[in-house]
Design a protein around this motif. Structure first.
Motif, PDB file in Angstrom:
ATOM      1  N   ASN A   1      -0.203  -5.790  12.924  1.00  0.00           N
ATOM      2  CA  ASN A   1      -0.460  -6.026  11.499  1.00  0.00           C
ATOM      3  C   ASN A   1       0.813  -5.886  10.686  1.00  0.00           C
ATOM      4  OD1 ASN A   1      -2.855  -6.894  10.355  1.00  0.00           O
ATOM      5  ND2 ASN A   1      -3.914  -4.974  10.814  1.00  0.00           N
ATOM      6  N   VAL A   2       1.580  -4.819  10.972  1.00  0.00           N
ATOM      7  CA  VAL A   2       2.824  -4.574  10.243  1.00  0.00           C
ATOM      8  C   VAL A   2       3.843  -5.683  10.531  1.00  0.00           C
ATOM      9  CG1 VAL A   2       4.765  -2.979   9.982  1.00  0.00           C
ATOM     10  CG2 VAL A   2       2.429  -2.092  10.145  1.00  0.00           C
ATOM     11  N   ALA A   3       3.961  -6.065  11.840  1.00  0.00           N
ATOM     12  CA  ALA A   3       4.915  -7.120  12.213  1.00  0.00           C
ATOM     13  C   ALA A   3       4.562  -8.441  11.526  1.00  0.00           C
ATOM     14  CB  ALA A   3       4.928  -7.284  13.726  1.00  0.00           C
ATOM     15  N   ALA A   4       3.243  -8.753  11.477  1.00  0.00           N
ATOM     16  CA  ALA A   4       2.818  -9.989  10.814  1.00  0.00           C
ATOM     17  C   ALA A   4       3.062  -9.919   9.311  1.00  0.00           C
ATOM     18  CB  ALA A   4       1.341 -10.242  11.103  1.00  0.00           C
ATOM     19  N   ALA A   5       2.839  -8.741   8.724  1.00  0.00           N
ATOM     20  CA  ALA A   5       3.071  -8.594   7.275  1.00  0.00           C
ATOM     21  C   ALA A   5       4.544  -8.819   6.924  1.00  0.00           C
ATOM     22  CB  ALA A   5       2.614  -7.205   6.826  1.00  0.00           C
ATOM     23  N   LYS A   6       5.435  -8.332   7.796  1.00  0.00           N
ATOM     24  CA  LYS A   6       6.864  -8.545   7.548  1.00  0.00           C
ATOM     25  C   LYS A   6       7.208 -10.027   7.587  1.00  0.00           C
ATOM     26  CE  LYS A   6       8.215  -5.549  10.664  1.00  0.00           C
ATOM     27  NZ  LYS A   6       9.090  -4.742  11.544  1.00  0.00           N
ATOM     28  N   LEU A   7       6.619 -10.770   8.521  1.00  0.00           N
ATOM     29  CA  LEU A   7       6.868 -12.212   8.592  1.00  0.00           C
ATOM     30  C   LEU A   7       6.286 -12.943   7.384  1.00  0.00           C
ATOM     31  CD1 LEU A   7       6.277 -12.999  12.378  1.00  0.00           C
ATOM     32  CD2 LEU A   7       8.452 -13.024  11.160  1.00  0.00           C
ATOM     33  N   ILE A   8       5.059 -12.561   6.973  1.00  0.00           N
ATOM     34  CA  ILE A   8       4.411 -13.234   5.837  1.00  0.00           C
ATOM     35  C   ILE A   8       5.206 -13.009   4.558  1.00  0.00           C
ATOM     36  CG2 ILE A   8       2.347 -13.218   4.365  1.00  0.00           C
ATOM     37  CD1 ILE A   8       0.735 -12.550   6.899  1.00  0.00           C
TER      38      ILE A   8
ATOM     39  N   GLY B   1      -6.512  -2.169   7.598  1.00  0.00           N
ATOM     40  CA  GLY B   1      -6.586  -3.636   7.641  1.00  0.00           C
ATOM     41  C   GLY B   1      -6.871  -4.220   6.268  1.00  0.00           C
ATOM     42  N   ILE B   2      -7.779  -3.574   5.526  1.00  0.00           N
ATOM     43  CA  ILE B   2      -8.100  -4.038   4.164  1.00  0.00           C
ATOM     44  C   ILE B   2      -6.871  -3.915   3.258  1.00  0.00           C
ATOM     45  CG2 ILE B   2      -9.535  -3.586   2.135  1.00  0.00           C
ATOM     46  CD1 ILE B   2     -11.706  -2.563   4.085  1.00  0.00           C
ATOM     47  N   LEU B   3      -6.195  -2.761   3.334  1.00  0.00           N
ATOM     48  CA  LEU B   3      -5.032  -2.533   2.477  1.00  0.00           C
ATOM     49  C   LEU B   3      -3.897  -3.503   2.791  1.00  0.00           C
ATOM     50  CD1 LEU B   3      -4.978   1.387   2.438  1.00  0.00           C
ATOM     51  CD2 LEU B   3      -5.817  -0.163   0.672  1.00  0.00           C
ATOM     52  N   ILE B   4      -3.648  -3.739   4.087  1.00  0.00           N
ATOM     53  CA  ILE B   4      -2.572  -4.663   4.475  1.00  0.00           C
ATOM     54  C   ILE B   4      -2.873  -6.074   3.998  1.00  0.00           C
ATOM     55  CG2 ILE B   4      -1.463  -5.756   6.477  1.00  0.00           C
ATOM     56  CD1 ILE B   4      -1.652  -3.058   7.901  1.00  0.00           C
ATOM     57  N   THR B   5      -4.149  -6.484   4.032  1.00  0.00           N
ATOM     58  CA  THR B   5      -4.518  -7.815   3.538  1.00  0.00           C
ATOM     59  C   THR B   5      -4.228  -7.946   2.049  1.00  0.00           C
ATOM     60  OG1 THR B   5      -6.253  -7.963   5.216  1.00  0.00           O
ATOM     61  CG2 THR B   5      -6.416  -9.458   3.350  1.00  0.00           C
ATOM     62  N   VAL B   6      -4.588  -6.913   1.289  1.00  0.00           N
ATOM     63  CA  VAL B   6      -4.309  -6.935  -0.155  1.00  0.00           C
ATOM     64  C   VAL B   6      -2.812  -7.010  -0.418  1.00  0.00           C
ATOM     65  CG1 VAL B   6      -4.509  -5.624  -2.309  1.00  0.00           C
ATOM     66  CG2 VAL B   6      -6.446  -5.724  -0.719  1.00  0.00           C
ATOM     67  N   VAL B   7      -2.038  -6.208   0.360  1.00  0.00           N
ATOM     68  CA  VAL B   7      -0.573  -6.210   0.202  1.00  0.00           C
ATOM     69  C   VAL B   7      -0.009  -7.589   0.523  1.00  0.00           C
ATOM     70  CG1 VAL B   7       1.590  -5.303   1.143  1.00  0.00           C
ATOM     71  CG2 VAL B   7      -0.283  -3.751   0.567  1.00  0.00           C
ATOM     72  N   ASN B   8      -0.513  -8.232   1.585  1.00  0.00           N
ATOM     73  CA  ASN B   8      -0.024  -9.557   1.960  1.00  0.00           C
ATOM     74  C   ASN B   8      -0.263 -10.583   0.847  1.00  0.00           C
ATOM     75  OD1 ASN B   8       0.983  -8.824   4.442  1.00  0.00           O
ATOM     76  ND2 ASN B   8      -0.916  -9.293   5.542  1.00  0.00           N
ATOM     77  N   ILE B   9      -1.461 -10.530   0.228  1.00  0.00           N
ATOM     78  CA  ILE B   9      -1.771 -11.514  -0.828  1.00  0.00           C
ATOM     79  C   ILE B   9      -0.941 -11.253  -2.085  1.00  0.00           C
ATOM     80  CG2 ILE B   9      -3.594 -12.353  -2.363  1.00  0.00           C
ATOM     81  CD1 ILE B   9      -5.583 -11.804  -0.104  1.00  0.00           C
ATOM     82  N   VAL B  10      -0.974  -9.997  -2.554  1.00  0.00           N
ATOM     83  CA  VAL B  10      -0.253  -9.674  -3.801  1.00  0.00           C
ATOM     84  C   VAL B  10       1.254  -9.802  -3.608  1.00  0.00           C
ATOM     85  CG1 VAL B  10       0.192  -7.867  -5.514  1.00  0.00           C
ATOM     86  CG2 VAL B  10      -2.121  -8.177  -4.590  1.00  0.00           C
ATOM     87  N   GLY B  11       1.763  -9.197  -2.530  1.00  0.00           N
ATOM     88  CA  GLY B  11       3.205  -9.256  -2.269  1.00  0.00           C
ATOM     89  C   GLY B  11       3.677 -10.664  -2.015  1.00  0.00           C
ATOM     90  N   GLY B  12       2.872 -11.447  -1.283  1.00  0.00           N
ATOM     91  CA  GLY B  12       3.254 -12.829  -1.003  1.00  0.00           C
ATOM     92  C   GLY B  12       3.349 -13.657  -2.266  1.00  0.00           C
ATOM     93  N   LEU B  13       2.347 -13.498  -3.188  1.00  0.00           N
ATOM     94  CA  LEU B  13       2.381 -14.242  -4.452  1.00  0.00           C
ATOM     95  C   LEU B  13       3.618 -13.878  -5.283  1.00  0.00           C
ATOM     96  CD1 LEU B  13      -1.385 -14.073  -5.514  1.00  0.00           C
ATOM     97  CD2 LEU B  13      -0.124 -16.089  -4.768  1.00  0.00           C
ATOM     98  N   VAL B  14       3.916 -12.560  -5.344  1.00  0.00           N
ATOM     99  CA  VAL B  14       5.082 -12.123  -6.126  1.00  0.00           C
ATOM    100  C   VAL B  14       6.371 -12.668  -5.543  1.00  0.00           C
ATOM    101  CG1 VAL B  14       6.423 -10.123  -6.872  1.00  0.00           C
ATOM    102  CG2 VAL B  14       3.913 -10.072  -7.008  1.00  0.00           C
TER     103      VAL B  14
END
Length: 679
Positions: free
Chosen positions: A73-80, A196-209
């Protein structure tokens, strides 16, 4: 072997490094596939296991897979967040759920679907598994003392041996450790769902920013891109998480039936023809009010299943009838097998139907527990292994009657009143109580049967009050003590010697079979038990036999040597304080006995003239009667050479008389001779 021992620690280190080291999308795809395959293997293993302990490493695997999934999850979040992409598998999962991301409504539907999956996993499966693991661990730990007591009871009654008891104790300990570990490991599953829920929120918000501010992407493109990637990454983590949560639920709710869950479900859910026919009828009724075709289709399937079950059960019944008939015919034709009829139980307790509730646990009876305690008591008191005691009801007996058999022969018995108590006067009662006069069966003491309402009054007056199970248990104990020498055979002696050999192998190896056989040792032990001497100190007994057996193989003489070695224990048993009154033998009488000994190849025996024997026994009875009048236990002292033969002389007239030798007395005792037996 070296690689196998390093595989687990190296893998754990690699998983932890994944939290820091950046991973390319292509490698991430492979790691995600490994994660899905691993969780699938775990889920299928829980389905096909027959007991929870078959996967005793599951708590550790649960922690490992949770950590592995978190690293992915963390590795994918870094890529996203860093590159706006996370490999083909995550993108493929996202586009599959959102319909390719071409339509905003599809993206919303896909996002809602993902939210539902997370809610189901977190609120239903994960929390349920956590609660079941907690309750199971608590009940397993609470049940441990009862299970340990059940093992001890089976061991004491002879149903299992020491090795089986150790194995069952080890199994109970493993079960407690496993469910305790599962209780803790299930918390990882719960917290993994939250992360998993928190990482999904971070991916959406962080990705948009990052997309809109750092890369200059427009809002629509950023929403489509990062929502698809966040959903894909969430699904890649949530689907294995659902499988792990399901596997956890399966393993903590699994009962040890000995078969896998597929067989259990088939056997328990689809095994009753009545259920199938009733369910089919209900579906037909519902088809009149709801869509017809689906209900009629299911009703037909259920009706067919019920028909197959009914036909199968009829075939089984026919087959059983044929088999029973063939067995009966075969039994008629073949000669009778009488081997099973030759078995004789060492100890039997038979009773009438009124006493059955005392032995029935379901009716509150504790006679079986008392029998277990008798075996423990006699093991501590006499050092003997009491054979299994058979309890049987016998309709030929009177309702309140019981009998005790030794090796198939009735040796004692009595009658009790199961709804009454027995009150005995210890000699200090000043006021008598009304009741039914009787005799205490074990010692022949006068007693009275009283009702439960009279119990408190009798105890206040000073009576000794006992219940019916205690009366039977006491009588049984005294009978076993009386016949202990007959019940201790070669097989029991072998078990005792094997137990000694575990801690004192040198003694046993020196004595058996080089110097003495099991049969010779058994005769010595039987001689000791016949006179109420404990054989619990087997180390001292075997060491004494090893010292004197090379000199003589006369088991009577060896018994005397052993008695002298056990002198302190014998003195403690028969003398309650340091001052004791005894009866001695006149030296002339001892000389007469010595002169009357006849020596044969099979041992020595006493050949006295009948008139001399009568004179000796008459004189002995007078001396014994004097001590009995004084309320003291008569004890005879004789020289070591004469003791055994004088005891045998008195067995027929005074079977319970205690005859000791001077060499058996503790030096600290103060003995006073109050009478002398002369010829």
């Amino acid at each position: 072997m070296k690689f196998g021992s390093l595989a687990v620690p190296l893998t754990l280190v690699a998983v932890i490094l994944m939290l820091i080291v950046p991973i390319p999308g292509s490698i991430l795809d492979v790691l995600i596939v490994i994660n899905v395959a691993l969780t699938l293997i775990l889920l299928l293993n829980t389905v096909y296991m027959k007991s929870a302990l078959e996967m005793s490493t599951f708590p550790s695997l649960l922690v490992f897979t949770t950590l592995y999934r978190l690293s992915l999850n963390v590795a994918a979040a870094k890529l996203i967040l860093g590159e706006g992409e996370a490999g083909k598998i995550i993108y493929g999962f996202g586009t599959f759920v959102t319909g390719g991301g071409d339509d905003s409504s599809s993206v919303v539907v896909g996002f809602i679907t993902f939210i539902i999956i997370m809610i189901v996993n977190f609120m239903v499966i994960t929390k349920g598994a956590e609660r079941v693991a907690e309750v199971t661990a608590r009940f397993t730990l609470d049940a441990m003392p009862g299970k340990q007591m059940a093992i001890d009871a089976d061991l004491n009654t002879g149903l299992i041996n020491e090795a089986e008891a150790k194995e069952r104790r080890k199994e109970i300990q493993k079960e407690a450790d496993f469910y305790g570990a599962m209780d803790g490991a299930s918390k990882f599953v719960k917290n993994d769902a939250i992360s998993g829920i928190l990482i999904t929120v971070v991916n959406i918000v962080g990705g948009l920013v990052l997309g809109m501010v750092m890369r200059g992407e427009d809002l629509t493109y950023a929403l489509n891109t990062y929502i698809i990637l966040a959903i894909g990454n969430g699904l890649v983590g949530q689907i294995p998480a659902v499988m792990i949560s399901t596997a956890t639920s399966m393993i903590v709710t699994r009962s040890g039936s000995g078969t896998d869950i597929s067989q259990d479900l088939t056997k328990q859910l689809f095994n009753n023809q009545k259920v199938m026919f009733i369910a089919s009828a209900v579906c037909v009724v519902l088809s009149f009010f709801l869509p017809t075709l689906p209900f009629l289709l299911i009703a037909s399937i259920l009706a067919y299943a019920g028909y197959r079950l009914k036909k199968g059960q009829e075939d089984v019944h026919k087959q059983e009838e044929i088999q029973v008939t063939e067995t009966e015919v075969e039994n008629i034709r073949k000669p009778e097998n009488v081997v099973s009829l030759l078995q004789v139980d060492p100890i039997e307790l038979e009773f009438g139907y009124s006493i059955i509730p005392l032995a029935d646990v379901n009716q509150g009876g504790d006679l079986l527990d008392r029998v277990v305690m008798i075996r423990r008591q006699l093991a501590l008191e006499l050092g003997m292994i009491v054979p299994v005691i058979r309890l049987r009801d016998n309709i030929q007996l009177n309702p309140n009657q019981y009998i005790i058999k030794i090796k198939g022969v009735e040796v004692a018995g009595g009658e009790v009143m199961s709804d009454h108590f027995m009150a005995m006067n210890p000699g200090t009662v000043e006021e008598e109580i009304n009741g039914i006069k009787t005799t205490e069966p074990a010692f022949g003491l006068p007693a009275i049967w009283i009702t439960e309402s009279q119990r408190d009054k009798a105890e206040m007056y000073g009576y000794t009050v006992v219940d019916t199970p205690s009366i039977i248990a006491t009588h049984l104990t005294e009978v076993i003590k009386k016949y202990a020498h007959e019940l201790t055979g070669r097989q029991e002696v072998q078990k005792i010697i094997d137990a000694v050999k575990e801690n004192y192998p040198a003694i046993v190896e020196e004595l058996v079979p080089k110097i003495m056989t099991i049969g010779e040792i058994q005769k010595v032990l039987a001689n000791l038990l016949k006179e109420g001497v404990s054989i619990r100190d087997m180390v001292t007994i075997l060491e004494t036999l090893a010292d004197y057996a090379p000199v003589t193989h006369d088991t009577d003489m060896l018994t005397e040597y052993v008695r002298q070695a056990l002198g302190r224990a014998i003195s403690k048993k028969f003398f309650s304080d340091n001052n004791a009154n005894v009866i001695t033998l006149d030296p002339n009488l001892e000389q007469v006995i010595m002169d009357s000994l006849q020596r044969t190849d099979h041992g020595n025996y006493l050949a006295l003239d009948p008139s001399v024997s009568n004179k000796i026994l008459s004189n002995l009875s007078k001396q014994v009667e004097k001590l009995v009048r004084l309320g003291q236990q008569p004890i005879i002292l004789a020289s070591p050479v004469v003791r055994l033969y004088f005891k045998r002389l008195t067995e027929q007239v005074l079977p319970g008389l205690i005859v000791l030798s001077y060499n058996e007395l503790d030096p600290g005792l103060e003995i006073q001779a109050v009478g002398t037996v002369s010829v």
